[in-house]
Design a protein around this motif. Structure first.
Motif, mmCIF file in Angstrom:
data_model
loop_
_atom_site.group_PDB
_atom_site.id
_atom_site.type_symbol
_atom_site.label_atom_id
_atom_site.label_comp_id
_atom_site.label_asym_id
_atom_site.label_seq_id
_atom_site.Cartn_x
_atom_site.Cartn_y
_atom_site.Cartn_z
ATOM 1 N N VAL B 6 0.845 -1.198 0.000
ATOM 2 C CA VAL B 6 0.000 0.000 0.000
ATOM 3 C C VAL B 6 0.879 1.246 0.000
ATOM 4 C CG1 VAL B 6 -1.853 1.254 1.159
ATOM 5 C CG2 VAL B 6 -1.747 -1.224 1.304
ATOM 6 N N HIS B 7 0.723 2.056 -1.009
ATOM 7 C CA HIS B 7 1.409 3.352 -1.030
ATOM 8 C C HIS B 7 0.503 4.337 -0.307
ATOM 9 C CE1 HIS B 7 4.587 2.418 -4.039
ATOM 10 N NE2 HIS B 7 3.753 1.409 -4.257
ATOM 11 N N ARG B 8 0.942 4.665 0.880
ATOM 12 C CA ARG B 8 0.104 5.492 1.734
ATOM 13 C C ARG B 8 0.523 6.946 1.551
ATOM 14 N NH1 ARG B 8 -0.863 4.086 8.080
ATOM 15 N NH2 ARG B 8 -2.710 5.393 8.208
ATOM 16 N N VAL B 9 -0.291 7.690 0.858
ATOM 17 C CA VAL B 9 0.072 9.064 0.498
ATOM 18 C C VAL B 9 -0.651 10.037 1.414
ATOM 19 C CG1 VAL B 9 -0.078 10.802 -1.319
ATOM 20 C CG2 VAL B 9 0.482 8.437 -1.882
ATOM 21 N N ARG B 10 0.120 10.907 2.056
ATOM 22 C CA ARG B 10 -0.518 11.935 2.879
ATOM 23 C C ARG B 10 -0.010 13.316 2.524
ATOM 24 N NH1 ARG B 10 1.432 8.987 6.931
ATOM 25 N NH2 ARG B 10 0.268 7.103 7.422
ATOM 26 N N PHE B 11 0.596 13.414 1.342
ATOM 27 C CA PHE B 11 1.146 14.730 1.021
ATOM 28 C C PHE B 11 0.237 15.575 0.120
ATOM 29 C CE2 PHE B 11 3.652 11.489 -1.410
ATOM 30 C CZ PHE B 11 3.054 11.661 -2.645
ATOM 31 N N LEU B 360 5.123 8.302 -7.368
ATOM 32 C CA LEU B 360 5.159 7.499 -6.141
ATOM 33 C C LEU B 360 6.547 6.925 -5.938
ATOM 34 C CD1 LEU B 360 1.810 5.555 -6.508
ATOM 35 C CD2 LEU B 360 2.302 7.400 -4.916
ATOM 36 N N LYS B 643 -8.199 1.112 8.029
ATOM 37 C CA LYS B 643 -6.935 1.651 8.527
ATOM 38 C C LYS B 643 -6.667 3.043 7.984
ATOM 39 C CE LYS B 643 -2.127 0.227 8.888
ATOM 40 N NZ LYS B 643 -1.132 -0.719 8.343
ATOM 41 N N PHE B 644 -7.113 3.287 6.786
ATOM 42 C CA PHE B 644 -6.763 4.550 6.132
ATOM 43 C C PHE B 644 -7.940 5.510 6.197
ATOM 44 C CE2 PHE B 644 -4.941 0.861 3.929
ATOM 45 C CZ PHE B 644 -3.641 0.980 4.357
ATOM 46 N N ASP B 667 -4.049 17.458 9.920
ATOM 47 C CA ASP B 667 -3.248 18.205 8.946
ATOM 48 C C ASP B 667 -4.021 19.393 8.401
ATOM 49 O OD1 ASP B 667 -1.605 16.154 9.431
ATOM 50 O OD2 ASP B 667 -1.389 15.465 7.360
#
Lengths: 685, 683
Positions: B6-11, B360, B643-644, B667
């Motif tokens: 899982v590529h967890r992106v928070r940006f 990514l 989870k996300f 954020d």
């Protein structure tokens, strides 16, 4: 409902529209206000002084409704809830409507000869209709009170007033006493009390009046035209306010009679008819061409509210300060309110002695308090107690507070002279029920101290806001000196200790022993390193109260009372060393108990607060520092206390130290959490 | 089923704009909401609070007030001084009429919706008549100094209450005269007198005016006498917004401390006639100013500068204690703001006025469930594309190969060719973009990156061919056979390039160019065509139905879809409160479908049995603890991962690789200005 000269017109206030309208024929005049008989929902009108008309909502034409021509002229019809309407004739005769309708032409007696009825009002006193009316003749005013069921009529003469005469009256009844309020042309309202239960049959008593309120506001004077009573402290007056330099303005005002202040006023520029009615917390008056309804609300009056300093309407709790102006107890007030009629709120009035009063040495109508004071001096204990019980059961009057003070002083004087005399129950009841203070009965506590009446002292300490430090100290000394065994047999209020001390008389002995042991074991340890385990040990050592629960409760009462350090310290120095140590030990115990809890407050009512405990501890140590240093057992106690406090200080300083670390940890955790990008493994099954 | 990387992106630094004002349309159960950036959104409460329409904002077009008038017409007014009517079919401002009174601070429509009153900077209140196709100036009412910050019509339409700084005026609509002027801080001693701003006002049919002001007071006035009936101080900071229920027995007040309060008109004694306004319920759902509140018959709705829309149902008004009684918060839009180039592993983020393209990262390790893998390459911010002009972006897309980027604003369409040369990247605007009827509402690239589908109004879709090395050609325009007035807002194309599904605002899932999926009276929230089977997968906002699978070749619902409808979905699945915003498929396993909403990600395995209501719906953690045979018995079709959160976007890059884009609330809060200082004990 409005009655005009020719028509009557009921209206619904909330809808602001008429519900019905009935008129009499041209040439006829309605001569007294139309009333509604709420029992039967009928309207009753009188036109042309003698013709009675009764009709219901559904009737349209007033000419076709029931008609009865009477033999005498009617002054007014009074409608009462749950009772027959009363008809008052101009001659002073009174009939209930049903009696009158049986024989309309019956002869009506002439009670008053040349007098003219000025005002009348009807009440129900315990299912009994009572009619009061005021008549005038050549400047003299007379009050008649007629009880219909009893067929009794009393005539009183109203005390004359120089240069002014009554303009308007209002009255209410409470506890067998009619309170008649009169608005005089001298811009004052006077109060007249008329006892309903009058046993003497003498003719024409003169009623004395007392000034209730002066209608003047900083130079300007309110020329009242009509007024109503709102509750026990408030009256509303409609009138014109005439300042010296300005033209007069009509206004509606609400006055506080207790503090003689103007509470609220509303200007009515369009003018009024001068009449004011009040039903169910609403004023009704004509303003210009409209009927205006104003909703009002009278808060419970207090001095703060009267001078506009009321901050919070929350009622104060048990440990509130004495309100010197409160003449009544809340409890009694409630009971009064439940008995009085809905329209009128309670009013402090003087109760005349009822006929049942059996004490022979008191004349009916005489000043009860004065008599009582006399009887206290020499009567037998039983007689005095009987007297006192009667006094307690009675409603108070305005000066009751002062009267009680003098009664208590008299009792105390008797106690001093006659050692056998001690009306303990009465005194306790008095202190618990009334808001007394030390200054009102200065010798009370001294006598109680002498008699070692610890319960009374406890109550005094809890209730009185103004105990001198000397007496507080004396109480403390007495409490500490009395043995626990003696106290066990006394009746002490344990409310303040019940929730943190085990009251188990059986193993109390064991406990005290354990306390000693605990202290000694603790003392043998001599390390300055403090660990959590040690702290627990220390807790154990003071787990048992060094004094019995009764003594603890008494000491709590001392801790609870107000004091000033400067005045208390010199007295405290005189406390015997053993007692000081015991007290200190108890304070230490309390402090540990407090510290056990996360909010550092002891449970229960009136239990001491941590700052009270600390203050007393410091004070005691200040007073007995040298002694404490010398005494071996005090030394132990001091070192134990020192250890405990030091442990606390260290613990808190450690907590302070790790605060930064904890914050840092949290920050780091947040950082990892808010990492902008990650590749994670997720397994879905 | 297996493990995913899982590529967890928070940006994705999306900061939703704060809520400025709201208007509720009782008949249609729709809430119009304007944000501080000028965007207007329409939520359909009947369709599970789905954000049905969104009109992107405009730099110069702030919206200070919104009104529903003349049935379902939506008007807005703002500081630019214009009254704007919004075209809810074509999703753009239809026209603007100058109010000639400077910036407009407030607007209110009368009960019939025939007249609009606006309050202007210069202190004037102007009446406009709502006529077919526009608004017409009717008259000026009495002007007094001081901007008119709030307006409220008396329900009978004869009078208007206008709140300004320090005073409230009541205007007679017919004569235009000021009938009453009430000073709101009359009682404040002169020494302490500060400016008192009347932020919001409501005029009740009983003649009571309710005002909320900058002193934090909610005051009740008798307008005819101009007397204060009641005053409640709710906050030390300003009470900014106010709304009354239709029965006029309850009001809601929003304050700048983020708290909302409900006041109710209650009898003083039970059964008594006399009633008083009593502050009954305080709520603290927001961290910032609550600029807008709405009182619907069953709920209190508040919108704050923290961009949250909170719907708080009134328990006593809700019939059954169920789904309807749940508090709802909406922060993120129900629209897709992220597009993903699966092959190139790029993400395109759409902001209000710019786009960001990210590559990514990657890893060369594997691990067990829950492990965070070390990165071999960090994610890379490739480019930022700023849109010129004041208009905000409607939609954007990146092609699966990552070499084309397209976006559209209200009046312009842009197409870019992105060249990847090793680590270098260059971007070139494609010249000669066909002149199309704009705006475009949705852009979709065919999976071979050869064609671009542009969703347009009246249900039409333009097909543009993308030509190497950097050109384009308009092929044709697809129009629905039946014709519709609504714009297309969702597109899905099939992998083989034969099929295109489009959804227009009237909820018709049109299918170019063969058939129409049977209309269902509920908004479509997401749709996708399966690359292998050409089955169209549709999710609806309605919690009762939810999911459909429609076989395009056979022109009917599939057997699986029918079985789902027959057996029904799990209760908890139906009670989710946010719509499914994206659907993706596992290219290697035809039975696996990826769905997600804001709070969960779900892989739906059609080969497994559906869970019944007694089964545990979210059972992943339970399953992990079970032995293999026991696990087998417990398996069901919905594999949900929570989870996300909150999830903006999720997609399958390949059969073992997922990408999720999250936007944590913390954020967003960190980027908001600090709220009104609140004294906290011990600080």
């Amino acid at each position: 409902m409005f009655s005009f000269d020719h028509e009557s017109n009921p209206q619904h206030v909330s809808d602001q529209k008429p519900l019905g309208c009935w008129s009499v024929k041209h040439g006829q005049i309605i001569t007294c206000p139309v009333v509604c008989n709420f029992e039967t929902h009928e309207y009753i009108a009188v036109h042309d002084n003698k013709v009675l008309r009764i009709w219901k909502d559904k009737d349209v034409n007033l000419d076709k409704v029931f008609k009865a021509t009477l033999s005498a002229e009617v002054y007014r019809v009074h409608s009462l809830p749950h009772a027959e309407p009363l008809v008052l004739f101009r001659g002073g005769g009174v009939r209930t409507l049903d009696v009158l309708l049986e024989a309309p032409q019956q002869e009506i007696e002439d009670v008053i000869s040349d007098e003219v009825i000025k005002w009348s009002e009807a009440f129900l006193e315990g299912q009994q209709p009572v009619l009061i009316f005021v008549t005038e003749k050549d400047g003299d005013f007379f009050v008649y009170v007629q009880k219909l069921k009893m067929r009794s009529l009393h005539k009183y003469k109203l005390e004359q007033q120089e240069l002014s005469n009554p303009l308007c009256f209002t009255a209410y009844i409470k506890k067998q006493i009619i309170t008649l309020l009169c608005l005089y042309s001298s811009d004052s309202i006077y109060k007249v009390l008329i006892p309903l239960q009058q046993n003497s049959e003498e003719e024409e008593q003169t009623l004395s009046k007392s000034l209730l309120l002066n209608l003047s506001i900083s130079g300007s004077v309110l020329k009242g035209t009509s007024f109503v009573v709102l509750d026990k402290d408030h009256v509303a007056v409609l009138g014109s306010l005439a300042a010296s330099d300005e033209e007069s303005k009509e206004c509606l005002t609400i006055w506080n009679t207790k503090f003689q202040t103007l509470q609220a006023s509303k200007e009515l520029p369009l003018g009024t008819s001068g009449q004011l009615w009040c039903y169910g917390e609403k004023f009704f008056f004509t303003h210009g061409k409209v009927l205006t309804v104003v909703i009002y609300k009278c808060e419970t009056s207090s001095l703060a509210a009267a001078v506009g300093k009321l901050k919070d309407s929350q009622t104060s709790d048990l440990c509130s300060f004495l309100n010197w102006n409160t003449l009544q107890d809340e409890e009694l007030l409630v009971s009064c309110q439940s008995q009085q009629s809905a329209a009128l709120k309670s009013e402090s009035t003087m109760t005349l002695r009822s006929k049942k009063s059996t004490v022979e040495n008191i004349q009916p109508g005489a000043s009860t308090i004065g008599q009582l004071l006399l009887s206290i001096k020499d009567a037998s204990t039983a007689a005095v107690e009987d007297e006192l019980r009667q006094l307690l059961s009675k409603v108070q009057r305005p000066d009751f507070q002062a009267a009680i003070g003098s009664v208590i002083s008299a009792l105390i004087n008797r106690c001093k002279t006659d050692p056998a005399f001690y009306p303990r129950n009465f005194l306790i009841q008095m202190i618990q029920k009334r808001e007394l203070s030390y200054s009102l009965c200065p010798d009370l506590m001294a006598v109680a101290l002498e008699k070692k009446d610890v319960h009374l002292l406890q109550i005094c300490l809890q209730r009185f806001p103004d105990i001198p430090e000397e007496i507080t100290y004396a109480c403390l000394k007495v409490f500490l000196s009395i043995s626990d065994e003696y106290l066990e047999r006394t009746d002490v209020d344990l409310e303040s200790v019940i929730s943190y001390i085990d009251i188990e008389p059986n193993n109390k002995e064991v406990k005290t022993e354990v306390v000693e042991n605990g202290f000694s074991t603790e003392l043998e340890e001599d390390g300055c390193d403090v660990t959590g385990m040690k702290e627990i040990h220390m807790m154990d050592s003071v787990e048992f109260c060094p004094v019995g629960p009764q003594k603890a409760a008494l000491l709590n009462a001392v801790l609870h009372s107000a004091y000033s350090e400067t005045f208390l310290l010199p007295h405290l120095k005189g406390l015997p060393a053993q007692q000081a140590v015991l007290f200190l030990r108890y304070l230490h115990y309390l402090y540990v108990k407090c510290s056990e809890r996360i909010n550092t407050t002891l449970p229960g009512v009136l239990s001491p607060t941590v700052s009270q405990i600390m203050d007393w501890m410091c004070l005691l140590l200040d007073a007995h520092f040298t002694v404490m240093v010398m005494l071996p057992e005090a030394k132990r106690l001091l070192s134990s206390m020192h250890k405990f406090v030091r442990a606390q200080v260290r613990f808190y300083s450690e907590l302070n130290k790790i605060e930064g670390s904890l914050q840092e940890l949290q920050r780091i955790k947040c950082q990892t959490d808010t990492q902008a990008y990650s590749i994670e493994v997720l397994e879905l099954i | 089923m297996g493990e995913f990387e899982v590529h967890r992106v928070r940006f994705f630094g999306l900061v939703p704009a704060g809520v400025r004002c709201m208007a509720y349309q009782h008949r249609g159960c729709r809430l119009a909401l304007a944000r501080t950036d000028g965007a207007v959104e329409v939520y359909n409460f009947a369709a599970n609070y789905f954000m049905e329409k969104a009109i992107p904002g405009h730099q110069t077009r702030s919206v200070e007030a919104l009104c529903w008038a003349a049935g379902e017409r939506l008007f807005g007014a703002g500081l630019c001084g214009d009254i704007t009517e919004y075209d809810l079919e074509r999703l753009h401002p239809a026209y603007a009429v100058d109010g000639f009174g400077g910036p407009i601070w407030s607007m209110a429509a009368n009960n019939d919706g025939t007249q609009l009153a606006i309050g202007c900077e210069d202190g004037s209140v102007k009446l406009f008549q709502v006529v077919p196709g526009g608004v017409q100036f009717e008259k000026n009412l009495d002007r007094q100094k001081g901007r008119v910050l709030c307006l409220s019509w008396h329900p009978s339409g004869t009078h208007l209450a206008a709140g300004s700084i320090n005073f409230i005026r009541v205007l007679d609509v017919r004569s235009g005269r000021t009938a009453q002027r009430i000073m709101v801080n009359y009682h404040v001693p002169k020494s302490k007198k500060r400016e008192c701003v009347v932020w919001s006002i409501a005029f009740l049919s009983s003649g009571t005016i309710i005002s909320s002001d900058s002193f934090g007071r909610v005051q009740f006035w008798d307008w005819e006498r101009g007397t204060l009936q009641d005053s409640h101080t709710v906050s030390t900071s300003a009470a900014l917004s106010l709304a009354v229920s239709e029965e006029e027995d309850s009001i809601v007040v929003g304050t700048s401390a983020g708290a909302t309060y409900q006041f109710q008109l209650l009898p003083v004694k039970t059964g008594g006639q006399e009633k008083r306004w009593v502050k009954t319920k305080p709520f603290q759902h927001h961290t910032h100013d609550v600029r807008a509140v709405v009182h619907t018959p069953t709920a209190l709705i508040s919108g704050g500068l923290d961009a949250q829309l909170v719907i708080r149902p009134l328990m006593e008004k809700v019939q059954k204690k169920s789904y309807d009684a749940v508090l709802r918060k909406f922060t993120l839009p129900h629209r897709r703001l992220v597009s993903c180039a699966r092959k190139a592993r790029l993400l395109l983020f759409q902001f209000s006025q710019h786009l960001e393209l990210w590559r990514l990262g990657s890893t060369n390790k594997t691990g067990k469930d829950g492990e965070v893998l070390p990165l071999s390459r960090m994610p890379e911010h490739l480019l930022q594309l700023k849109s010129k002009g004041p208009e905000h972006i409607y939609c954007s897309c990146v092609s699966p190969c990552g070499s084309w980027i397209a976006y559209s604003t209200a009046s312009r369409f842009h197409l870019y060719r992105v060249q990847h040369e090793g680590d270098n990247i260059s971007i070139k605007k494609v010249p000669g973009v066909p002149k199309l009827l704009l705006p475009a509402y949705q852009l979709q690239c065919a999976s071979d990156s050869g064609r671009l589908f542009i969703a347009s109004d009246r249900g039409s879709v333009h097909v543009v061919q993308l030509l190497e090395p950097g050109g384009c050609k308009h092929l044709h325009t697809l129009r629905p056979p039946a014709g519709t007035r609504e714009a297309v807002y969702l597109l899905a194309s099939s992998a083989d390039g034969n099929w295109l599904a489009a959804v227009s605002g009237d909820w018709e899932a049109g299918l170019c160019h063969h058939c129409t999926v049977p209309t269902y009276s509920c908004a479509v929230t997401a749709l996708a065509i399966h690359p292998a089977t050409n089955n169209l997968f549709i999710s609806y906002s309605d919690q009762q139905v939810g999911l459909f699978e429609f076989s395009i070749p056979e022109k009917q619902y599939t057997a699986w879809s029918r079985s789902v409808q027959n057996s029904g979905l799990h209760r908890l699945w139906l009670e989710r409160d946010s719509p499914i915003t994206h659907i993706a498929f596992n290219p290697k396993n035809t039975s696996q479908i990826l769905l997600h909403d804001v709070y969960m990600l779900c892989v739906l395995d059609k080969s497994l049995p559906l869970p019944d209501n007694n089964a545990l719906l979210v059972n992943q953690s339970t399953l992990k603890q079970l032995s293999e045979p026991a696990r087998h018995r417990q398996l069901h079709a919905f594999k949900i991962c929570k989870k996300f959160q909150p999830l903006l976007f999720a997609d399958l890059l390949d059969e073992r690789c997922l990408v999720t884009v999250e936007r944590p609330a913390a954020d967003i809060n960190a980027e908001l200005p600090p709220p009104v200082q609140q004294k906290k004990f011990g600080t």
